[in-house]
Write an enzyme that holds these catalytic residues in place. Structure first.
Site, PDB file in Angstrom:
ATOM      1  N   ASN A  62       0.831  -1.206   0.000  1.00 44.95           N
ATOM      2  CA  ASN A  62       0.000   0.000   0.000  1.00 44.95           C
ATOM      3  C   ASN A  62       0.866   1.256   0.000  1.00 44.95           C
ATOM      4  O   ASN A  62       1.936   1.295   0.614  1.00 44.95           O
ATOM      5  CB  ASN A  62      -1.012   0.003   1.157  1.00 44.95           C
ATOM      6  CG  ASN A  62      -0.409  -0.233   2.527  1.00 44.95           C
ATOM      7  OD1 ASN A  62       0.607  -0.887   2.660  1.00 44.95           O
ATOM      8  ND2 ASN A  62      -1.059   0.296   3.550  1.00 44.95           N
ATOM      9  N   GLU A  64       0.336   5.174   0.718  1.00 48.45           N
ATOM     10  CA  GLU A  64      -0.601   6.171   1.263  1.00 48.45           C
ATOM     11  C   GLU A  64      -0.252   7.585   0.808  1.00 48.45           C
ATOM     12  O   GLU A  64       0.771   7.820   0.161  1.00 48.45           O
ATOM     13  CB  GLU A  64      -0.624   6.056   2.793  1.00 48.45           C
ATOM     14  CG  GLU A  64      -1.159   4.699   3.230  1.00 48.45           C
ATOM     15  CD  GLU A  64      -1.419   4.591   4.726  1.00 48.45           C
ATOM     16  OE1 GLU A  64      -0.922   5.436   5.498  1.00 48.45           O
ATOM     17  OE2 GLU A  64      -2.136   3.636   5.105  1.00 48.45           O
ATOM     18  N   GLU A  75      -3.010  -4.459  -3.214  1.00 51.55           N
ATOM     19  CA  GLU A  75      -3.517  -5.338  -4.275  1.00 51.55           C
ATOM     20  C   GLU A  75      -3.545  -4.618  -5.621  1.00 51.55           C
ATOM     21  O   GLU A  75      -3.214  -5.203  -6.659  1.00 51.55           O
ATOM     22  CB  GLU A  75      -4.937  -5.822  -3.942  1.00 51.55           C
ATOM     23  CG  GLU A  75      -5.027  -6.692  -2.704  1.00 51.55           C
ATOM     24  CD  GLU A  75      -5.246  -5.909  -1.410  1.00 51.55           C
ATOM     25  OE1 GLU A  75      -4.796  -4.742  -1.316  1.00 51.55           O
ATOM     26  OE2 GLU A  75      -5.868  -6.462  -0.501  1.00 51.55           O
ATOM     27  N   CYS A 111     -10.280  -5.058   0.297  1.00 52.17           N
ATOM     28  CA  CYS A 111     -11.370  -4.084   0.411  1.00 52.17           C
ATOM     29  C   CYS A 111     -12.276  -4.173  -0.824  1.00 52.17           C
ATOM     30  O   CYS A 111     -11.929  -4.815  -1.827  1.00 52.17           O
ATOM     31  CB  CYS A 111     -10.805  -2.672   0.572  1.00 52.17           C
ATOM     32  SG  CYS A 111     -10.237  -1.930  -0.967  1.00 52.17           S
ATOM     33  N   CYS A 114     -10.709  -3.129  -4.172  1.00 51.98           N
ATOM     34  CA  CYS A 114      -9.753  -4.127  -4.684  1.00 51.98           C
ATOM     35  C   CYS A 114     -10.470  -5.375  -5.191  1.00 51.98           C
ATOM     36  O   CYS A 114     -10.021  -6.003  -6.153  1.00 51.98           O
ATOM     37  CB  CYS A 114      -8.733  -4.487  -3.609  1.00 51.98           C
ATOM     38  SG  CYS A 114      -7.580  -3.129  -3.307  1.00 51.98           S
TER      39      CYS A 114
HETATM   40  N1  THU Z   1      -5.242  -1.551   2.524  1.00 52.95           N
HETATM   41  C1  THU Z   1      -4.688  -2.339   1.556  1.00 52.95           C
HETATM   42  O1  THU Z   1      -3.579  -2.075   1.084  1.00 52.95           O
HETATM   43  N2  THU Z   1      -5.397  -3.414   1.135  1.00 52.95           N
HETATM   44  C2  THU Z   1      -6.610  -3.794   1.617  1.00 52.95           C
HETATM   45  O2  THU Z   1      -7.206  -4.731   1.098  1.00 52.95           O
HETATM   46  C3  THU Z   1      -7.185  -3.086   2.757  1.00 52.95           C
HETATM   47  C4  THU Z   1      -6.543  -1.796   3.113  1.00 52.95           C
HETATM   48  C5  THU Z   1      -4.483  -0.392   3.014  1.00 52.95           C
HETATM   49  C6  THU Z   1      -5.050   0.937   2.635  1.00 52.95           C
HETATM   50  C7  THU Z   1      -4.510   1.821   3.721  1.00 52.95           C
HETATM   51  O3  THU Z   1      -3.208   2.256   3.330  1.00 52.95           O
HETATM   52  C8  THU Z   1      -4.364   0.909   4.916  1.00 52.95           C
HETATM   53  O4  THU Z   1      -4.445  -0.415   4.419  1.00 52.95           O
HETATM   54  C9  THU Z   1      -5.439   1.106   5.968  1.00 52.95           C
HETATM   55  O5  THU Z   1      -6.707   1.081   5.401  1.00 52.95           O
END
Ligand code: THU
Length: 165
Positions: A62, A64, A75, A111, A114
Site C-alpha cells: 500500500n 498512502e 492489491e 477491500c 480491490c
Molecule cells: N489496505 C490495503 O492495502 N489493502 C486492503 O485490502 C485493505 C486496506 C491499506 C489501505 C490503507 O493504506 C491501509 O491499508 C489502511 O486502510
C-alpha cells in the site's frame, strides 16, 4: 417468489507448513514485503505477492498519501505491476498479508475497491485468482477465486450489453 442462495467454499489452514511449498513461499513473500509499504498515516502495512501462470512473481504494497483518498492498496499496486510487466498473463495465486501496530495473527481480505479490480483482472486474463490470506502468523484462508468475494458484481458484460458492443 423464488428464494436463491449464494455460497462458496474456502479452506482454512492452521499454519504455513500445511501449504504447498509454492504457496508457502508466496505467503512468506507477502509477509516480508510489508516492509516496503508506505503507510505513515494508518501504520497498517499491507503486502501482496502473486505467482503468474509463467511462474513469475509480482509484488505490491500500500502507498498512502497525505490526501487520504489518494492512497492505493497493495492489491491494486500489484495488479498494475503485473499488467505492465507481464501483459495478458493470468495470476494463479495472490497472497495478502499485513503488519500493523496491533495483533497480526488473523487474515485480512481485500477491500471492496480491490475486489472489483481483482474481478476485472480475472476477466481480462480469463483466469481465476486464488487468494491466500493471512497475517504475519496464524491461520490462513485460501479462497479459490477472487470473484467469489464479490457476488452480483458489475462487470464489462453489462456495458457491452447496454451499448450493443
Ligand atoms: N489496505 C490495503 O492495502 N489493502 C486492503 O485490502 C485493505 C486496506 C491499506 C489501505 C490503507 O493504506 C491501509 O491499508 C489502511 O486502510
Amino acid at each position: 417468489m423464488t428464494e436463491k442462495t449464494i455460497h462458496f467454499s474456502y479452506k482454512e489452514y492452521t499454519s504455513v507448513s500445511e501449504l504447498e511449498p509454492a504457496d508457502a513461499a508466496l505467503l512468506q513473500s507477502a509477509r516480508e514485503v510489508t516492509r516496503l509499504a508506505y503507510a505513515p498515516y494508518s501504520h497498517f502495512h499491507v503486502g501482496a505477492a502473486a505467482r503468474l501462470t509463467s511462474g513469475a512473481i509480482v509484488k505490491g504494497t500500500n502507498q498512502e498519501n497525505a490526501s487520504y483518498p489518494v492512497t492505493i492498496c497493495a492489491e491494486r499496486i500489484l495488479l498494475g505491476n503485473a499488467a505492465m510487466q507481464y501483459p495478458g498473463e493470468g495470476i494463479d495465486a495472490l497472497a495478502i498479508s499485513y503488519n500493523s501496530e496491533g495483533e497480526n495473527d488473523h487474515p485480512i481480505s481485500p477491500c471492496g475497491m480491490c475486489r472489483q479490480a481483482l474481478l476485472e483482472y480475472e476477466g481480462r486474463t480469463d483466469h481465476p485468482i486464488r487468494l491466500i490470506l493471512s497475517g504475519q502468523e496464524g491461520r490462513i484462508w485460501v479462497i479459490p477465486a477472487a470473484s467469489l468475494l464479490l457476488p452480483f458484481a458489475f462487470t464489462r458484460t453489462e456495458l457491452e450489453t447496454s451499448t450493443g458492443k
